[in-house]
Design a protein around this motif. Structure first.
Motif, PDB file in Angstrom:
ATOM      1  N   ALA A  73      38.296  41.540  45.893  1.00  0.00           N
ATOM      2  CA  ALA A  73      37.330  42.322  46.674  1.00  0.00           C
ATOM      3  C   ALA A  73      38.029  43.429  47.452  1.00  0.00           C
ATOM      4  CB  ALA A  73      36.566  41.397  47.621  1.00  0.00           C
ATOM      5  N   VAL A  74      39.233  43.152  47.932  1.00  0.00           N
ATOM      6  CA  VAL A  74      39.963  44.191  48.687  1.00  0.00           C
ATOM      7  C   VAL A  74      40.320  45.352  47.760  1.00  0.00           C
ATOM      8  CG1 VAL A  74      42.050  44.701  50.014  1.00  0.00           C
ATOM      9  CG2 VAL A  74      40.870  42.517  50.346  1.00  0.00           C
ATOM     10  N   ARG A  76      38.662  46.283  45.082  1.00  0.00           N
ATOM     11  CA  ARG A  76      37.416  47.030  44.832  1.00  0.00           C
ATOM     12  C   ARG A  76      37.078  47.917  46.026  1.00  0.00           C
ATOM     13  NH1 ARG A  76      35.072  41.885  42.863  1.00  0.00           N
ATOM     14  NH2 ARG A  76      35.463  41.927  40.636  1.00  0.00           N
ATOM     15  N   ALA A  77      37.191  47.340  47.218  1.00  0.00           N
ATOM     16  CA  ALA A  77      36.874  48.106  48.428  1.00  0.00           C
ATOM     17  C   ALA A  77      37.807  49.301  48.562  1.00  0.00           C
ATOM     18  CB  ALA A  77      36.971  47.200  49.650  1.00  0.00           C
ATOM     19  N   SER A  78      39.057  49.085  48.211  1.00  0.00           N
ATOM     20  CA  SER A  78      40.042  50.153  48.332  1.00  0.00           C
ATOM     21  C   SER A  78      39.681  51.326  47.411  1.00  0.00           C
ATOM     22  CB  SER A  78      41.411  49.580  47.971  1.00  0.00           C
ATOM     23  OG  SER A  78      42.394  50.518  48.232  1.00  0.00           O
TER      24      SER A  78
END
Lengths: 167, 370
Positions: A73-74, A76-78
């Motif tokens: 998820a990190v 993707r968020a990045s």
């Protein structure tokens, strides 16, 4: 420069399916370190077998991948925070780009033949990392027994990479 | 694009936090912030969230990261009102999510192309205490102002899009769902189940138009269970009267009734229903309300199997999925590289081949496929 030797080739769902369809998948995966992400691997096996033109990608085909990366998820968020157009890409394409964005090496190239992917790569400064399946198949010494669709060829990539660079 | 990415993230974090019942203090502590002000600054758009913070916020509130970032989702925005019969709540929830994606897609792609949402509201001066005659007279005024002519059903969809800048979509709705209306700031949407008979589709369009035009004064429930409206359901009765008067103008019916002479009533009903694109049953009740048929006449007709079918013979074909305007907008985004082909297909709940077929149905060629 096409991927070769120590370079990693990151491929999306479309590339896996087209390489299997045209018969260049074995050569491609024999000559290059072909990698993808979980989502693309799963998408490649999805699809409706009843549809005309359906390509049956088997577990044996996917076993030829050098590596399949999970995406966090990190990561993707990045990507999303770095590129505002990321929500215009499908899950597999977006995850492949998220993985590429998170890599700490500099030895990868990418094959993702959709205008939205080319636009994203150019915006993220990866225009020179893009490769066409046509050029990669040639590098691997494969002459596809079935012609590639036009957007997998080098001419298509050059046209649209230039288009988005000038846009 | 409708909101910039960071504005969208800020707004959605705040909305979800409030929806989940977290105070700023509580969520700030869970996110590892030293004070509440850091989260307040993020929600106010004064501080940008980091990838790790965004992922943590998503995990804490039980959503994916895209809930905060994806412009092609409504993420809690907007209100729906479904017209349904015998449908499980979970089926409606699933359909609402799909419909929300279609609406958000249309809105976002419009914004990317510089299409500004219309803030100029249209509304009818009606309330729950208005009479049925008031609703009918509003319908007549709309018919005239929007130049709907003698067969309003034929011109209504285009007029709604032109006059309200609203989105009208013909969709594959779950069995039992005949239509829906949705309200977002600057974008009203009417969804019509394209597999309903033509007369029913016309009626749904008129009925949902009523809700769109009276949403503030008479907000419809999330689900209107499709049963014959009773006195207890005043808003639905107003909507039915509005739709009937809109689709079956009194003057048109008067003229056609006069031209009937001594002709057979059943045949007249079938011919007129077909001409006006409404159901025979709806026309019977409209003729009763206008005083041309007694209740006994209607009851007698209902027992006659030949007159009872709600749809006249020679029904119109099923309309193509969505609408020309909607599909054109998605197609243009794919061709411009703003939307990948696979993403476009998934947003429309289909596979890439089906998306190519959909474009082709509207005469739009894709320069490449999946």
């Amino acid at each position: 420069m096409p991927a070769a030797g120590s370079q990693t080739l990151l491929v999306d769902t479309n590339v896996i399916i087209e390489a299997v369809r045209t018969g260049c998948w074995p050569a491609l995966t024999s000559h290059l370190r072909v990698e993808t992400v979980d989502t693309c691997r799963d998408e490649a096996r999805a699809g409706n077998p009843a549809r005309p033109g359906y390509v049956h990608v088997t577990a044996e085909h996917l076993a030829r991948l050098h590596r399949v990366h999970p995406v966090t998820a990190v990561e993707r968020a990045s990507l999303v925070l770095a590129y505002d157009g990321a929500d215009g890409m499908d899950d597999g394409e977006r995850d492949l780009f998220a993985h590429a964005h998170a890599r700490d090496d500099d030895t990868w190239v990418l094959c993702s033949p959709d205008k939205a992917s080319v636009r994203a790569a150019v915006t993220l400064g990866w225009g020179d990392r893009l490769r066409s399946l046509g050029s990669l198949a040639a590098l691997a010494g494969s002459r596809p027994r079935i012609p590639l669709k036009p957007h997998f060829e080098e001419a298509w990539l050059v046209t649209w990479r230039t288009h988005f660079r000038l846009a | 694009m409708v909101n910039s990415l960071h504005t969208r993230i800020a707004r959605r974090i705040k909305a979800l936090r409030e929806g989940r019942g977290f105070s700023q203090q509580e969520l700030a502590a869970e996110l590892g912030f030293n004070d509440r002000q850091t989260l307040a600054a993020i929600e106010a758009g004064d501080r940008r969230v980091s990838p790790a913070e965004l992922a943590r916020a998503a995990e804490l509130m039980g959503v994916d990261v895209e809930h905060f970032t994806d412009a092609f989702r409504l993420a809690g925005e907007g209100e729906f009102s479904f017209r349904a019969r015998d449908v499980e709540p979970a089926v409606l929830d699933d359909f609402a999510e799909k419909a929300g994606r279609w609406i958000a897609t249309y809105r976002e792609l419009g914004a990317q192309s510089g299409v500004q949402p219309s803030r100029l509201g249209h509304k009818l001066e009606l309330t729950r205490t208005s009479s049925f005659e008031d609703a009918q007279s509003c319908a007549e005024e709309i018919r005239q102002r929007w130049r709907l002519g003698d067969v309003p059903a034929a011109a209504l969809e285009e007029a709604i899009q032109r006059e309200l800048q609203a989105l009208v979509l013909y969709v594959d709705a779950p069995v039992g769902v005949s239509g829906a209306a949705s309200q977002l700031p600057g974008l009203n949407t009417i969804l019509v189940n394209r597999h309903e008979p033509q007369g029913r589709r016309s009626y749904d369009l008129g009925h949902e138009l009523f809700h769109v035009l009276t949403w503030d004064a008479m907000p419809p429930p999330r689900v209107e269970w499709e049963v014959k409206p009773t006195k207890g359901n005043r808003v639905e009765m107003l909507a039915e009267n509005f739709a009937a008067a809109l689709l079956m103008p009194a003057a048109t019916l008067q003229e056609r009734w006069r031209a009937r002479g001594e002709g057979d009533v059943r045949e007249w009903l079938k011919t007129t229903a077909r001409a006006l694109r409404v159901s025979v049953l709806a026309l019977q009740w409209r003729m009763h309300n206008l005083g041309y048929l007694s209740k006994a006449d209607v009851a007698g007709l209902a027992t006659d199997r030949a007159a009872a079918p709600s749809e006249p013979a020679g029904a119109a074909p099923v309309p193509p999925l969505f609408s020309a305007e909607f599909v054109s907008r998605v197609h243009a985004a794919v061709e411009a590289g703003r939307l990948s082909l696979r993403r476009a297909a998934r947003l429309l709940d289909m596979d890439p081949d089906e998306f190519s077929d959909l474009c082709a149905a509207y005469g739009l060629a894709l320069s490449y496929d999946a």
